[in-house]
Design a protein around this motif. Structure first.
Motif, mmCIF file in Angstrom:
data_model
loop_
_atom_site.group_PDB
_atom_site.id
_atom_site.type_symbol
_atom_site.label_atom_id
_atom_site.label_comp_id
_atom_site.label_asym_id
_atom_site.label_seq_id
_atom_site.Cartn_x
_atom_site.Cartn_y
_atom_site.Cartn_z
ATOM 1 N N MET A 106 0.833 -1.204 0.000
ATOM 2 C CA MET A 106 0.000 0.000 0.000
ATOM 3 C C MET A 106 0.871 1.260 0.000
ATOM 4 N N ARG A 107 1.949 1.266 0.767
ATOM 5 C CA ARG A 107 2.851 2.429 0.788
ATOM 6 C C ARG A 107 3.487 2.648 -0.578
ATOM 7 N N VAL A 108 3.937 1.559 -1.223
ATOM 8 C CA VAL A 108 4.536 1.668 -2.565
ATOM 9 C C VAL A 108 3.479 2.119 -3.568
ATOM 10 N N TRP A 109 2.270 1.561 -3.467
ATOM 11 C CA TRP A 109 1.182 1.923 -4.378
ATOM 12 C C TRP A 109 0.835 3.403 -4.244
ATOM 13 N N GLU A 110 0.669 3.883 -3.015
ATOM 14 C CA GLU A 110 0.340 5.293 -2.791
ATOM 15 C C GLU A 110 1.452 6.204 -3.294
ATOM 16 N N ALA A 111 2.702 5.811 -3.079
ATOM 17 C CA ALA A 111 3.830 6.612 -3.563
ATOM 18 C C ALA A 111 3.842 6.682 -5.079
ATOM 19 N N LEU A 112 3.580 5.562 -5.743
ATOM 20 C CA LEU A 112 3.576 5.552 -7.210
ATOM 21 C C LEU A 112 2.435 6.401 -7.756
ATOM 22 N N LYS A 113 1.273 6.309 -7.131
ATOM 23 C CA LYS A 113 0.149 7.153 -7.577
ATOM 24 C C LYS A 113 0.488 8.630 -7.375
ATOM 25 N N HIS A 114 1.130 8.956 -6.253
ATOM 26 C CA HIS A 114 1.482 10.348 -5.968
ATOM 27 C C HIS A 114 2.542 10.862 -6.948
ATOM 28 N N ASP A 131 4.972 8.382 -11.945
ATOM 29 C CA ASP A 131 5.854 7.319 -12.424
ATOM 30 C C ASP A 131 7.117 7.387 -11.589
ATOM 31 N N ALA A 132 7.810 6.258 -11.475
ATOM 32 C CA ALA A 132 8.990 6.225 -10.612
ATOM 33 C C ALA A 132 9.813 4.974 -10.884
ATOM 34 N N THR A 133 11.088 5.073 -10.551
ATOM 35 C CA THR A 133 11.962 3.903 -10.556
ATOM 36 C C THR A 133 11.835 3.223 -9.191
ATOM 37 N N VAL A 154 11.466 2.840 -15.462
ATOM 38 C CA VAL A 154 10.458 3.723 -14.876
ATOM 39 C C VAL A 154 9.121 2.997 -14.937
ATOM 40 N N TRP A 155 8.422 2.940 -13.803
ATOM 41 C CA TRP A 155 7.143 2.248 -13.681
ATOM 42 C C TRP A 155 6.033 3.267 -13.501
ATOM 43 N N ARG A 156 4.808 2.872 -13.871
ATOM 44 C CA ARG A 156 3.655 3.756 -13.675
ATOM 45 C C ARG A 156 2.436 2.911 -13.322
ATOM 46 N N PRO A 157 1.395 3.532 -12.741
ATOM 47 C CA PRO A 157 0.171 2.778 -12.460
ATOM 48 C C PRO A 157 -0.484 2.324 -13.769
#
Length: 140
Positions: free
Chosen positions: A73-81, A84-86, A131-134
């Motif tokens: 959930m922490r990783v998911w929320e960070a990615l949504k915020h 996109d992110a590595t 780089v990943w994204r939702p």
């Protein structure tokens, strides 16, 4: 034998998304109007360790299944915020070890919530990282 063409004679043209890559099955479903998946971040402990791994891996999987959903959930929320992110950026944003953040992101990818982009960005060591994204089908 007839010379009539079949469906298999037609070339299949891949559809590309805005990143210039072929979308995932989940994203194609989203474009076709399939409703987003409900946010369920639980993974059975039996899926977290292969059967040929030692007993310590299975014990770690049991522990991870207890702690994993909150980290996912922490990783998911960070990615949504972040949008996109590595894996490195996710680790920095969540305060989770990089290896743990990468594993939680992989689990989110397996669940269909995260997809790879064609982009790469440098990490703290200077190496390029994915780089990943939702996913388009993931819950907002």
């Amino acid at each position: 034998m007839t010379s009539q063409p079949t469906l298999f004679d037609q070339p299949i043209e891949p559809r590309y998304d805005s990143f210039g890559r072929v979308p995932t099955r989940h994203e194609l479903q989203a474009w076709q109007g399939v409703q987003p998946m409900p946010l369920d971040l639980t993974i059975a402990p039996t899926r977290l360790a292969r059967t040929d791994q030692p007993d310590t891996a299975h014990k770690a999987a049991q522990e991870s299944s207890r702690r994993g959903p909150s980290q996912r959930m922490r990783v998911w929320e960070a990615l949504k915020h972040l949008g996109d992110a590595t894996d490195y950026e996710l680790a920095q944003a969540t305060g989770i070890l990089r290896s743990s953040a990468a594993k939680r992101r992989q689990e989110l990818q397996d669940l269909g919530y995260v997809v790879e982009t064609p982009f790469r960005r440098p990490t703290d060591t200077g190496t390029l990282a994915v780089v990943w994204r939702p996913s388009l089908l993931a819950p907002r």
